[in-house]
Motif scaffolding. Structure first.
Motif, PDB file in Angstrom:
ATOM      1  N   MET A 135       0.795  -1.269  -0.022  1.00 35.83           N
ATOM      2  CA  MET A 135       0.034  -0.050   0.040  1.00 35.83           C
ATOM      3  C   MET A 135       0.978   1.265   0.114  1.00 35.83           C
ATOM      4  O   MET A 135       0.249   2.331  -0.329  1.00 35.83           O
ATOM      5  CB  MET A 135      -0.856  -0.007   1.276  1.00 35.83           C
ATOM      6  N   ALA A 136       2.208   1.172   0.356  1.00 37.29           N
ATOM      7  CA  ALA A 136       2.908   2.365   0.493  1.00 37.29           C
ATOM      8  C   ALA A 136       2.899   3.219  -0.784  1.00 37.29           C
ATOM      9  O   ALA A 136       2.932   2.488  -1.897  1.00 37.29           O
ATOM     10  CB  ALA A 136       4.444   1.992   1.035  1.00 37.29           C
ATOM     11  N   GLU A 137       3.419   4.352  -0.529  1.00 39.59           N
ATOM     12  CA  GLU A 137       3.532   5.324  -1.824  1.00 39.59           C
ATOM     13  C   GLU A 137       4.492   5.030  -2.777  1.00 39.59           C
ATOM     14  O   GLU A 137       4.345   4.865  -3.836  1.00 39.59           O
ATOM     15  CB  GLU A 137       3.759   6.878  -1.211  1.00 39.59           C
ATOM     16  N   GLU A 138       5.460   4.331  -2.033  1.00 33.69           N
ATOM     17  CA  GLU A 138       6.662   3.923  -3.019  1.00 33.69           C
ATOM     18  C   GLU A 138       6.486   2.418  -3.403  1.00 33.69           C
ATOM     19  O   GLU A 138       7.493   1.878  -4.174  1.00 33.69           O
ATOM     20  CB  GLU A 138       8.026   4.140  -2.333  1.00 33.69           C
ATOM     21  N   SER A 139       5.355   1.913  -3.378  1.00 34.70           N
ATOM     22  CA  SER A 139       5.109   0.529  -3.564  1.00 34.70           C
ATOM     23  C   SER A 139       5.550   0.244  -5.182  1.00 34.70           C
ATOM     24  O   SER A 139       5.072   1.045  -5.715  1.00 34.70           O
ATOM     25  CB  SER A 139       3.661   0.075  -3.165  1.00 34.70           C
ATOM     26  N   VAL A 140       6.132  -0.735  -5.317  1.00 32.09           N
ATOM     27  CA  VAL A 140       6.179  -1.454  -6.850  1.00 32.09           C
ATOM     28  C   VAL A 140       5.109  -2.356  -7.044  1.00 32.09           C
ATOM     29  O   VAL A 140       5.717  -3.146  -8.287  1.00 32.09           O
ATOM     30  CB  VAL A 140       7.786  -1.578  -7.048  1.00 32.09           C
ATOM     31  N   ASN A 141       4.554  -2.812  -6.595  1.00 30.02           N
ATOM     32  CA  ASN A 141       3.592  -3.808  -6.503  1.00 30.02           C
ATOM     33  C   ASN A 141       2.502  -3.510  -7.887  1.00 30.02           C
ATOM     34  O   ASN A 141       1.952  -2.344  -8.040  1.00 30.02           O
ATOM     35  CB  ASN A 141       2.443  -3.969  -5.486  1.00 30.02           C
ATOM     36  N   ALA A 142       2.586  -4.434  -8.587  1.00 28.57           N
ATOM     37  CA  ALA A 142       2.045  -4.032 -10.101  1.00 28.57           C
ATOM     38  C   ALA A 142       0.265  -3.756 -10.107  1.00 28.57           C
ATOM     39  O   ALA A 142      -0.226  -3.632 -10.660  1.00 28.57           O
ATOM     40  CB  ALA A 142       2.244  -5.240 -11.067  1.00 28.57           C
ATOM     41  N   GLN A 143       0.007  -4.531  -8.901  1.00 25.67           N
ATOM     42  CA  GLN A 143      -1.423  -4.408  -8.718  1.00 25.67           C
ATOM     43  C   GLN A 143      -1.960  -3.816  -7.506  1.00 25.67           C
ATOM     44  O   GLN A 143      -2.579  -4.319  -6.662  1.00 25.67           O
ATOM     45  CB  GLN A 143      -2.132  -5.731  -8.661  1.00 25.67           C
ATOM     46  N   LYS A 144      -1.113  -2.276  -7.335  1.00 23.65           N
ATOM     47  CA  LYS A 144      -1.279  -1.848  -6.027  1.00 23.65           C
ATOM     48  C   LYS A 144      -2.837  -1.332  -5.902  1.00 23.65           C
ATOM     49  O   LYS A 144      -3.374  -1.212  -4.453  1.00 23.65           O
ATOM     50  CB  LYS A 144      -0.600  -0.609  -6.320  1.00 23.65           C
ATOM     51  N   GLN A 145      -3.657  -1.327  -6.790  1.00 25.56           N
ATOM     52  CA  GLN A 145      -4.945  -0.922  -6.603  1.00 25.56           C
ATOM     53  C   GLN A 145      -5.734  -2.173  -5.750  1.00 25.56           C
ATOM     54  O   GLN A 145      -6.975  -1.878  -5.274  1.00 25.56           O
ATOM     55  CB  GLN A 145      -5.756  -0.772  -8.054  1.00 25.56           C
ATOM     56  N   LEU A 146      -5.480  -3.295  -5.764  1.00 28.88           N
ATOM     57  CA  LEU A 146      -5.902  -4.424  -4.900  1.00 28.88           C
ATOM     58  C   LEU A 146      -5.847  -3.874  -3.449  1.00 28.88           C
ATOM     59  O   LEU A 146      -6.977  -4.450  -2.774  1.00 28.88           O
ATOM     60  CB  LEU A 146      -5.301  -5.607  -5.092  1.00 28.88           C
ATOM     61  N   PHE A 147      -5.028  -3.158  -3.034  1.00 31.20           N
ATOM     62  CA  PHE A 147      -5.011  -2.737  -1.667  1.00 31.20           C
ATOM     63  C   PHE A 147      -5.506  -1.462  -1.348  1.00 31.20           C
ATOM     64  O   PHE A 147      -5.427  -0.909  -0.101  1.00 31.20           O
ATOM     65  CB  PHE A 147      -3.535  -2.826  -1.107  1.00 31.20           C
ATOM     66  N   SER A 148      -5.957  -0.485  -2.420  1.00 31.03           N
ATOM     67  CA  SER A 148      -6.324   0.702  -2.166  1.00 31.03           C
ATOM     68  C   SER A 148      -7.557   1.032  -1.261  1.00 31.03           C
ATOM     69  O   SER A 148      -7.606   2.019  -0.623  1.00 31.03           O
ATOM     70  CB  SER A 148      -6.699   1.668  -3.578  1.00 31.03           C
ATOM     71  N   GLY A 149      -8.414  -0.227  -1.291  1.00 34.16           N
ATOM     72  CA  GLY A 149      -9.504   0.086  -0.304  1.00 34.16           C
ATOM     73  C   GLY A 149      -9.359  -0.217   0.954  1.00 34.16           C
ATOM     74  O   GLY A 149     -10.270  -0.197   1.793  1.00 34.16           O
ATOM     75  N   ILE A 150      -8.095  -0.695   1.687  1.00 33.03           N
ATOM     76  CA  ILE A 150      -8.034  -1.021   3.028  1.00 33.03           C
ATOM     77  C   ILE A 150      -7.590   0.235   3.747  1.00 33.03           C
ATOM     78  O   ILE A 150      -6.668   1.257   3.384  1.00 33.03           O
ATOM     79  CB  ILE A 150      -6.540  -1.832   3.099  1.00 33.03           C
ATOM     80  N   GLU A 151      -8.038   0.290   4.784  1.00 35.44           N
ATOM     81  CA  GLU A 151      -8.091   1.521   5.725  1.00 35.44           C
ATOM     82  C   GLU A 151      -6.874   1.144   6.943  1.00 35.44           C
ATOM     83  O   GLU A 151      -5.859   2.155   6.759  1.00 35.44           O
ATOM     84  CB  GLU A 151      -9.380   1.874   6.534  1.00 35.44           C
ATOM     85  N   THR A 152      -6.975  -0.017   7.383  1.00 32.15           N
ATOM     86  CA  THR A 152      -5.976  -0.301   8.385  1.00 32.15           C
ATOM     87  C   THR A 152      -5.795  -1.781   8.351  1.00 32.15           C
ATOM     88  O   THR A 152      -6.521  -2.656   7.953  1.00 32.15           O
ATOM     89  CB  THR A 152      -6.288   0.201   9.899  1.00 32.15           C
ATOM     90  N   VAL A 153      -4.648  -2.164   8.630  1.00 28.49           N
ATOM     91  CA  VAL A 153      -4.180  -3.725   8.900  1.00 28.49           C
ATOM     92  C   VAL A 153      -3.618  -3.692  10.269  1.00 28.49           C
ATOM     93  O   VAL A 153      -2.498  -2.947  10.447  1.00 28.49           O
ATOM     94  CB  VAL A 153      -3.220  -4.248   7.790  1.00 28.49           C
TER      95      VAL A 153
END
Length: 513
Positions: A135-153
């Motif tokens: 989820m981090a701003e500097e994330s290089v995850n190709a499917q970063k949008q999968l985590f965009s709906g998460i508020e907290t873990v």
């Protein structure tokens, strides 16, 4: 065998000469002996699998290449959930979970006694790290949008993870089953590209760049031990070389063969089984909206009229594949057939180009990745476009160059052909600055509504509307749904017939007694 025309069948039968020629060069049934024994190993607990593409690295959380997941998904890395061969969500590192009534909180009960390949214990803190990293701003995850709906873990204890969402997500458990959502250990996360450390039943024992990757079974795996002790995955990019390797016994199976023209030959050979399944691969002719005249919907519609989808399936894929009119898999219950919306009509294409003020001939560059469907399909598409006054220069490129020139920052192309194999990925048309440059705020809002919606019937309605929107905007030229054509040696069981996600899951593969 579905969607195969008589013409394609004849083409496939005539292609048997290729295999017959291979037999003449000593790789047929009379020259197999030792090679077959080598492919199957010293016993019935090893296998050699062939793949067309070699992954650029082995970290599924840091790359878009499908070949990464095809090697490591479920074999080396695992997530909280996993997707099985039928496309159903199953428990994985989370043995069970509860969902709040409002759909905003998921509480996961993690498995006990799980370790990473290097002996590190798997704990809730690893889940927190993995998701916050993605989820981090500097994330290089190709499917970063999968985590965009998460508020907290959060991890209230070592075996519990609580995830709060920003709004309900109908596909949240499915999203957690993607390869991009696997759990990694903080201590080894940065070196997973070259030295992957997961919780899966196999670890990477050897990697020979340009040749193969060997997986070996763990003795301390938390779950059911797979039947195969060793899996060797050989990378064979050339379609004819794939056929030769199967015939010679150098490989036991190719789950997605690149030579559909040879299917008839393998069907008639008692040593092999052929299986034809479906994939999530929407194969498209992508147009660069950042460049004129492809930014004009009339020009894009003209290109749609110029393209004969069925001819591409017949000539490039030897009849294997389903023509599509939007970015959606025909096997999905929400699919609607939009192929007749813009029928093949070269004269109409010429009229639209004239109405748009385009002077022909117009030149375009089509950069094609190394897959057979792209290279073969590109030749057919270029010939069809030439008939309406669009002169296409075909530029074959390797995947690394395609990623840099087309997919990433440069966007230096007019056309490309690629198959998008991620499941339910019509949402790519809502992404900011995606490679084809489509920009429609109304579609982004539509997909945001779909993301929030949990009711299955309403979700189906929204998916239908999404298909119609990208078809009406002529965003891409939707060509065909990629078929999954597998060839395996008789007795090898457990390979996935379909591809609901990108995977060569070896955990249930075995040799029949």
């Amino acid at each position: 065998m579905t969607n195969r025309s008589r013409r394609a069948r004849a083409l496939a039968l005539s292609a048997a000469g290729l295999v017959a020629g291979l037999i003449g060069f000593g790789v047929g049934p009379f020259a197999m002996g030792a090679a077959t024994a080598q492919a199957q190993g010293q016993g019935k607990d090893t296998v050699v699998i062939g793949m067309t593409l070699e992954p650029p690295h082995l970290d599924p959380t840091a790359g878009a290449a499908a070949a990464i997941d095809e090697v490591v998904y479920a074999n080396v890395f695992e997530g909280l959930t996993r997707i099985d061969s039928t496309g159903t969500v199953q428990p994985a590192l989370a043995q069970e979970w509860t969902i709040s009534e409002d759909g905003m909180r998921y509480s996961f009960d993690l498995r006990r006694g799980v370790t990473f390949h290097d002996g590190a214990s798997f704990e809730a803190s690893d889940v927190v790290f993995s998701f916050e990293r993605a989820m981090a701003e500097e994330s290089v995850n190709a499917q970063k949008q999968l985590f965009s709906g998460i508020e907290t873990v959060e991890a209230p204890d070592d075996h519990t993870v609580v995830i709060d969402l920003k709004q309900p997500q109908g596909l949240f458990l499915w999203n957690l089953g993607w390869g991009d959502a696997v759990i990694v250990d903080p201590a080894s996360a940065e070196t997973n590209k070259t030295d992957p450390v997961g919780t899966g039943p196999y670890r990477v024992a050897e990697r020979k760049p340009g040749d193969s990757i060997t997986l070996v079974r763990r003795d301390d795996y938390w779950g059911h031990a797979p039947a195969l002790a060793r899996v060797t995955i050989k990378f064979i990019g050339d379609a004819a070389a794939q056929v030769a390797a199967l015939m010679a016994g150098d490989v036991d199976a190719i789950p997605n063969i690149g030579a559909p023209e040879t299917v008839a030959q393998f069907e008639s050979d008692p040593r092999f089984d052929v299986y034809v399944g479906t994939t999530e691969g929407e194969t498209i002719l992508a147009l660069n909206h950042r460049r004129a005249p492809w930014d004009d919907v009339r020009v894009r519609r003209a290109i749609q009229h110029a393209v004969d989808r069925q001819a591409i399936v017949d000539l490039a894929m030897f009849g294997f594949g389903t023509p599509i009119g939007s970015h959606f898999a025909p096997h999905n219950p929400a699919y609607i057939d939009l192929t007749d919306t813009v029928p093949h009509d070269p004269e109409k294409a010429r009229q639209l180009l004239e109405a748009a003020g385009v002077e022909t001939p117009i030149k375009a560059v089509m950069k094609l990745p190394p897959t057979a469907y792209a290279r073969r399909g590109g030749e057919v598409v270029a010939a069809q476009l030439r008939e309406v006054g669009i002169e296409v220069e075909i530029v074959p490129v390797e995947w690394a160059q395609w990623l840099s020139d087309v997919f990433k920052g440069a966007h230096d192309f007019d056309f490309t052909i690629v198959s998008h194999t991620e499941p339910l990925d019509i949402g790519i048309y809502a992404r900011d600055d995606y490679y084809f440059g489509y920009d429609n705020p109304a579609f982004r809002e539509h997909m945001a509504e779909l993301e929030r919606e949990a009711d299955p019937d309403r979700r189906a309605e929204l998916l239908v509307e999404a298909q119609e929107m990208v078809a009406d905007d002529q965003v891409s030229v939707f060509l065909f749904q990629l078929a999954k054509i597998g060839v395996k040696r008789k007795g090898l069981e457990g390979l996935w017939p379909n591809a609901p996600i990108q995977a060569n899951d070896m955990t249930n593969v075995h040799w029949a007694e």
